[in-house]
Design a protein around this motif. Structure first.
Motif, PDB file in Angstrom:
ATOM      1  N   PRO A 172      28.024  15.597  35.487  1.00  0.00           N
ATOM      2  CA  PRO A 172      27.426  15.607  36.427  1.00  0.00           C
ATOM      3  C   PRO A 172      26.515  17.582  36.169  1.00  0.00           C
ATOM      4  O   PRO A 172      26.821  17.772  35.266  1.00  0.00           O
ATOM      5  N   ASP A 173      25.823  17.440  37.355  1.00  0.00           N
ATOM      6  CA  ASP A 173      24.582  18.657  37.549  1.00  0.00           C
ATOM      7  C   ASP A 173      25.518  19.695  38.440  1.00  0.00           C
ATOM      8  O   ASP A 173      25.761  19.741  39.175  1.00  0.00           O
ATOM      9  N   LEU A 174      24.979  20.434  37.650  1.00  0.00           N
ATOM     10  CA  LEU A 174      25.451  22.259  38.064  1.00  0.00           C
ATOM     11  C   LEU A 174      24.534  22.655  39.451  1.00  0.00           C
ATOM     12  O   LEU A 174      22.843  22.332  38.366  1.00  0.00           O
ATOM     13  N   GLY A 175      24.350  22.871  39.997  1.00  0.00           N
ATOM     14  CA  GLY A 175      23.732  23.689  41.307  1.00  0.00           C
ATOM     15  C   GLY A 175      22.621  25.016  40.975  1.00  0.00           C
ATOM     16  O   GLY A 175      22.693  26.189  39.799  1.00  0.00           O
ATOM     17  N   ASP A 176      22.055  25.693  41.689  1.00  0.00           N
ATOM     18  CA  ASP A 176      22.097  26.642  40.966  1.00  0.00           C
ATOM     19  C   ASP A 176      22.281  28.005  41.016  1.00  0.00           C
ATOM     20  O   ASP A 176      23.556  27.790  41.796  1.00  0.00           O
ATOM     21  N   GLY A 177      21.960  28.975  40.061  1.00  0.00           N
ATOM     22  CA  GLY A 177      23.039  30.578  40.073  1.00  0.00           C
ATOM     23  C   GLY A 177      22.639  30.696  38.628  1.00  0.00           C
ATOM     24  O   GLY A 177      21.797  30.282  37.957  1.00  0.00           O
ATOM     25  N   ASP A 178      23.254  32.119  37.883  1.00  0.00           N
ATOM     26  CA  ASP A 178      23.347  32.021  36.983  1.00  0.00           C
ATOM     27  C   ASP A 178      24.852  32.451  36.579  1.00  0.00           C
ATOM     28  O   ASP A 178      25.655  31.347  36.900  1.00  0.00           O
ATOM     29  N   PHE A 179      24.207  32.128  34.435  1.00  0.00           N
ATOM     30  CA  PHE A 179      26.096  32.039  34.005  1.00  0.00           C
ATOM     31  C   PHE A 179      26.453  33.770  33.512  1.00  0.00           C
ATOM     32  O   PHE A 179      25.661  34.334  32.806  1.00  0.00           O
ATOM     33  N   ASP A 180      26.763  33.993  33.476  1.00  0.00           N
ATOM     34  CA  ASP A 180      27.998  34.773  33.194  1.00  0.00           C
ATOM     35  C   ASP A 180      28.239  34.485  31.498  1.00  0.00           C
ATOM     36  O   ASP A 180      29.232  34.021  31.024  1.00  0.00           O
ATOM     37  N   LYS A 181      27.089  34.519  31.059  1.00  0.00           N
ATOM     38  CA  LYS A 181      27.227  34.346  29.723  1.00  0.00           C
ATOM     39  C   LYS A 181      28.023  35.824  28.673  1.00  0.00           C
ATOM     40  O   LYS A 181      29.276  34.828  27.867  1.00  0.00           O
ATOM     41  N   GLU A 182      28.275  36.027  29.312  1.00  0.00           N
ATOM     42  CA  GLU A 182      29.712  37.125  28.026  1.00  0.00           C
ATOM     43  C   GLU A 182      30.811  36.352  28.428  1.00  0.00           C
ATOM     44  O   GLU A 182      31.755  37.317  27.463  1.00  0.00           O
ATOM     45  N   ARG A 183      30.933  36.651  29.497  1.00  0.00           N
ATOM     46  CA  ARG A 183      32.542  35.694  29.710  1.00  0.00           C
ATOM     47  C   ARG A 183      32.579  35.054  29.212  1.00  0.00           C
ATOM     48  O   ARG A 183      33.354  33.925  28.848  1.00  0.00           O
TER      49      ARG A 183
END
Length: 427
Positions: A177-188
């Motif tokens: 599936p494809d994720l939508g727009d938005g940011d990833f919390d890389k540190e978490r």
């Protein structure tokens, strides 16, 4: 073990090998034996240990200028949880990146299960060549192929392994599936896998719509080989090496994985779709004019290579892919493709009455036994009401002479539609 009877009612196999309890379904390890009696071929399902017991997984990741996305994938793969006897390694094939991918991987090089290959960029560079290079370095029995721009959950690899424990000659495909727009919390994500650290799913995998229509038993689809997307798939390394891996004549975008799927199917492998082995695409990407041009060129090459009508009729799919003239949707194209492929196979529509098998949480063992008893002589329609889709893997790994349809937890409306299309016998 109870006798297994031929359609004439005479015993075919009274005993094949020692089994504890009736058929040891709980071990989840199966082989398909074919018993011949009185000129009748009857498939028999028996349990047998997975070859070698433990499994080492080689995760093959081709990458080209996707440093940030690859970092997220490596973070999530680090949280993988396997059975204690199993293990995994990561093999990254960098296809000539210039964005610092190598330096990023070097930061994680302390992990003893991570191998990094740098392949200088040439006019013959391709996803096929990158995957082949990684497969050549693989030391595991099972190769899981995943794209660098995905993220996966902790049970992702275990789900691939779980299905491969059902039979050795299997191609396992998972949804993307494809994720939508938005940011990833890389540190978490570096510390834990959580959906709170990434955008929500915005688009599902369209292959699931195809399976919902025809049946969740991918192995009965005439075009199952076309649905092998190597963004999320697995197969034992022995099969890949026996067939010579990917064909590196496929350049640009598209069909190198389809060609592999076709050859694996021609070699006799079964195909199964595991809805729990999910790879989440970090960003949706449409097909542009350049990608479509690559696909058309690669289709012409594949048609000339195989000289097979089922390969040629893939041109139907092009009606849904041309960004300048998209005439039908992708799912509709797959529907047309499947019907055309079935006609080529001689699977023309005929009146069929199915024996209904309904699976509840407390009837799983009985339903498995019924597949053994009835699958050899009846066309089966399986409705699986268990939360964990307990029979999904088994159904796709059973070779039966007739039809074996599978649907997981359909709604009341979907049930009515299923029964209208697939009439069931009384009793």
């Amino acid at each position: 073990m109870p006798d297994i009877l031929s359609p004439a009612g005479r015993p075919i196999l009274a005993h094949v090998e020692p089994l504890s309890q009736s058929l040891q379904w709980t071990c989840g390890r199966l082989i398909i034996l074919v018993a011949k009696a009185f000129d009748v071929t009857v498939p028999v399902i028996l349990c047998r240990p997975f070859t070698g017991g433990s499994v080492k997984v080689s995760v093959v990741i081709p990458a080209f200028n996707v440093r940030s996305k690859l970092r997220l994938l490596l973070y999530t793969l680090a949280h993988s949880v396997l059975d204690p006897e199993d293990s995994f390694e990561l093999v990254v094939a960098d296809d000539g990146s210039t964005d610092g991918t190598g330096e990023m991987v070097a930061e994680l090089a302390g992990r003893d299960n991570l191998t990094y290959l740098y392949l200088p960029r040439t006019d013959r560079s391709s996803r096929a060549a990158a995957r082949n290079a990684a497969i050549a370095k693989a030391t595991g029995e099972l190769v899981v192929m995943v794209d660098a721009d995905t993220v996966v959950g902790p049970t992702y690899l275990a789900e691939h392994v779980r299905y491969h424990r059902l039979r050795n000659d299997l191609v396992v495909i998972g949804p993307r599936p494809d994720l939508g727009d938005g940011d990833f919390d890389k540190e978490r994500l570096s510390r834990e896998f959580t959906f709170d650290a990434m955008p929500a799913v915005a688009w599902g995998d369209p292959r699931e719509k195809v399976l919902a229509e025809f049946s969740g038993n991918m192995n009965r689809l005439a075009i199952c080989w076309h649905l092998l997307f190597t963004c999320n798939a697995s197969v034992r390394v022995e099969h890949l090496r026996r067939l010579g891996g990917f064909d590196e004549a496929f350049l640009g975008w598209g069909l190198e994985d389809t060609d592999l799927g076709y050859r694996l199917r021609q070699a006799g492998l079964a195909f199964a779709f595991n809805v729990s082995a999910v790879a989440y695409h970090q960003r949706r990407r449409g097909i542009d004019a350049g990608m479509y041009s690559d696909w058309v060129r690669n289709l012409a090459y594949m048609m000339a290579k195989h000289q097979a009508p089922e390969v040629a009729i893939q041109s139907i799919v092009g009606l849904a892919m041309n960004p300048a003239d998209r005439r039908i949707g992708w799912v509709e194209a797959m529907r047309c493709f499947e019907f055309a492929a079935r006609a080529l196979d001689g699977r023309l529509p005929v009146p069929v009455t199915y024996r209904l098998v309904v699976v509840e949480e407390d009837t799983v063992d009985a339903a498995k036994a019924e597949l053994v008893a009835r699958g050899a002589t009846s066309d089966l329609l399986v409705i699986d009401e268990t939360r964990g889709a307990e029979l999904a893997g088994l159904v796709q790994c059973v070779d039966t002479p007739g039809e074996l349809l599978y649907f997981h937890r359909p709604s009341a409306t979907q049930r009515a539609e299923i029964f209208s299309r697939y009439p069931v016998a009384d009793g």
